[in-house]
Design an enzyme around this catalytic site. Structure first.
Site, PDB file in Angstrom:
ATOM      1  CB  ALA A   1       0.373   3.119  16.302  1.00 20.56           C
ATOM      2  CG  HIS A   2       2.550   4.292  11.286  1.00 20.36           C
ATOM      3  ND1 HIS A   2       3.307   3.971  12.374  1.00 20.36           N
ATOM      4  CD2 HIS A   2       3.193   5.312  10.662  1.00 20.36           C
ATOM      5  CE1 HIS A   2       4.379   4.752  12.403  1.00 20.36           C
ATOM      6  NE2 HIS A   2       4.331   5.579  11.379  1.00 20.36           N
ATOM      7  NE  ARG A   3      -2.931  -2.032   8.982  1.00 16.13           N
ATOM      8  CZ  ARG A   3      -3.057  -2.367   7.705  1.00 16.13           C
ATOM      9  NH1 ARG A   3      -4.184  -2.182   7.056  1.00 16.13           N
ATOM     10  NH2 ARG A   3      -2.053  -2.920   7.059  1.00 16.13           N
TER      11      ARG A   3
ATOM     12  CD  GLU B   1       6.196   7.167   9.017  1.00 14.57           C
ATOM     13  OE1 GLU B   1       5.150   7.480   9.627  1.00 14.57           O
ATOM     14  OE2 GLU B   1       6.958   6.266   9.408  1.00 14.57           O
TER      15      GLU B   1
END
Ligand code: SF4
Lengths: 208, 299
Positions: free
Chosen positions: A42-44, A94
């Site tokens: 999801a971060h990617r 982040e």
């Protein structure tokens, strides 16, 4: 907003930058309101692929975790077990993630580094840890799973948008001033470790 | 009972026991955690210990695994050559893990290497891990069960030192690992150290050391002394629960050893986390069993 109940300091979503202003590393908090699980892929997607996150986490909280979920009827779900995963894996995403999504509280396991500390300072955010290995305590604080997005990622990686009540204890590892609890502690630990090695070495000269 | 029925019975019992160990910690671990909890005075370690104890109560009450990472299953088997199910044992343990995975439920933690996919059953090539010790002239079978979580597997490390580095080198090797990786492995830790002749002999001993009860000592006086020195030394670092600071760091240090080549000291370290899910069960030839790690369990 911030509320105090039964001697607990509870962050209630939506959370503002002012709510975080006097929180310091090492403080113990609880969280009520919107908490969304969000980890590696999801971060990617948000940072590398520039996709819009389908759950609005602005002024809310995310949790680095891959839970065990039981499907109920009518597209409802139950949280069986949830525990934090190592936050460090998200470090390289982040700063951008906080910048784009406006998330205020990141819950995870273990420390994070400079990038996250910079994000916390620049955008008014904190990183907190929930003691790991306490999957049942964490699961019972989830009142309801309200939404499930990016389900194509499979159970651990899906964005599970939860409504939580007094989720915690959460210990502040990076505050909105950018101070980093684990990094400061590590300096202490290493100093004491070196002293202890010296002491022990005097006692173990078994090869003569 | 026919042989097939015996195999089925033992499979069921192991599956139940494995599931049970994921929900309730062994007696010695609970006792040690209670002791460490009492000794902490600052609010942060106290709150963390309170959470841990509340979690263990809830796990039993709600019948759920206490930590979401139920690990890779590992079995250390000490099997008598006359134990009637010796030929079936390895296959039976695998079957028991599959059963426990769906009944407990356990997390799917077996990823085939190179092909890199999760088998979804918690078993794969060589998993669960089974280590064999064959016991001559015995008809009993002793099994240690262990859930090796990812977090507590990570600090594991082995090397071969030159004799010139001595036990001072062993000390440094173990201590360095505590502040680099140990603090993220969910302290208070149980630390297993193997001192032997090569990497694999030391590594296996470092895991077997984690099966020894907390508070037991190596029978060699110097090794026992070193266990105590390391325990006090690591405690003095003050990792506290979750590595966030406190008066103690470990539940204990267990050293296991063998003789070595004059030119080499094999050394390895392995850690168990606070959620040290180890079980120990002994079967006789009729499959009557005794569980030494958990009191009051009926399978
Ligand atoms: S280190 Fe142990 S307690 Fe911590 S998350 Fe992993 S298995 Fe659970």
């Amino acid at each position: 907003m911030v509320k105090y109940e039964n001697g607990k300091k509870i962050l209630v979503t939506p959370i503002s930058a002012e709510d975080l202003a006097d929180i310091k590393i090492g403080d113990i908090l609880y969280l009520s309101g919107s908490l969304t699980t969000c980890r590696d892929v999801a971060h990617r997607r948000v940072v590398e692929e520039g996709r819009e996150i389908p759950v609005d986490v602005r002024n809310n909280a995310i949790l680095h975790a891959g839970p065990i979920i039981r499907p109920l009827e009518n597209d409802k779900f139950e949280m069986v077990s949830v525990g934090p995963t190592t936050s460090m894996r998200m470090e390289k995403f982040e700063y951008e993630f906080v910048k784009t999504t406006g998330v205020r509280v990141i819950v995870g396991k273990g420390g994070m580094k400079e990038q996250t500390a910079a994000a916390c300072k620049d955008f008014g955010c904190i990183h907190v840890v929930i003691p790991a290995g306490n999957a049942v305590v964490a699961a019972v604080a989830v009142e309801e799973i309200e939404r499930a997005e990016w389900r194509d990622l499979g159970m651990p990686e899906t964005l599970w948008n939860c409504r939580v009540k007094e989720f915690g204890p959460l210990i502040v590892s990076i505050d909105a001033q950018g101070r980093n609890y684990f990094e400061e502690k590590k300096v202490e630990y290493n100093k004491r470790k070196d002293e202890e090695i010296e002491k022990i070495c005097k006692e173990v000269k078994f090869i003569k | 009972m026919t042989h097939e029925e015996q195999v089925r019975k033992m499979t069921d019992m192991i599956a139940k026991f494995v599931g049970f160990t994921g929900k309730k910690l062994p007696d010695d671990v609970i006792a040690k955690l209670s002791e460490l909890r009492e000794k902490e005075t600052d609010p942060m370690p106290k709150v963390i210990y309170d959470t841990m104890f509340r979690n263990q109560e809830l796990a039993v009450k709600l019948d759920r695994p206490s930590c979401q990472d139920t690990g890779v299953l590992q079995f250390w088997v000490k099997c008598g050559t006359k134990f009637p199910l010796i030929d079936d044992l390895e296959a039976l343990l695998k079957e028991a893990v599959v059963k426990a995975t769906f009944e407990t439920p356990l997390r799917h933690n077996s990823v085939e290497t190179f092909d890199e996919y999760n088998t979804g059953k918690n078993v794969g090539k060589g998993t669960p891990t089974v280590w064999w010790d064959i016991v001559p002239h015995s008809d009993k079978c002793e099994i240690y069960t262990y859930m090796a979580g990812g977090g507590c597997t990570l600090p594991g490390c082995a090397t071969v030192l030159m004799p010139g580095e001595g036990y001072e080198g062993v000390t440094k090797f173990v201590m360095d690992r505590m502040t680099s990786y140990g603090l993220n492995a969910c302290p208070p830790l149980l630390v297993g150290v193997g001192v032997a002749t090569s990497v694999e002999t030391a590594a296996l001993l470092s895991k077997k050391a984690l099966m020894r009860p907390i508070g037991s000592h190596n029978e060699n006086e110097r090794a026992a002394k070193m266990e105590k020195l390391l325990e006090d030394g690591i405690n003095a670092i003050g990792l506290g629960p979750q590595g966030m600071g406190g008066k103690y760091s470990v539940m204990g240090v267990n050293i296991e050893n063998t003789a070595r080549h004059p030119s080499a000291i094999g050394v390895a370290v392995n850690v168990g986390c606070w959620s040290h899910r180890r079980g120990h069960i002994i079967f006789d030839a009729d499959l009557n069993y005794e569980i030494t790690t958990h009191s009051g369990v009926e399978l």
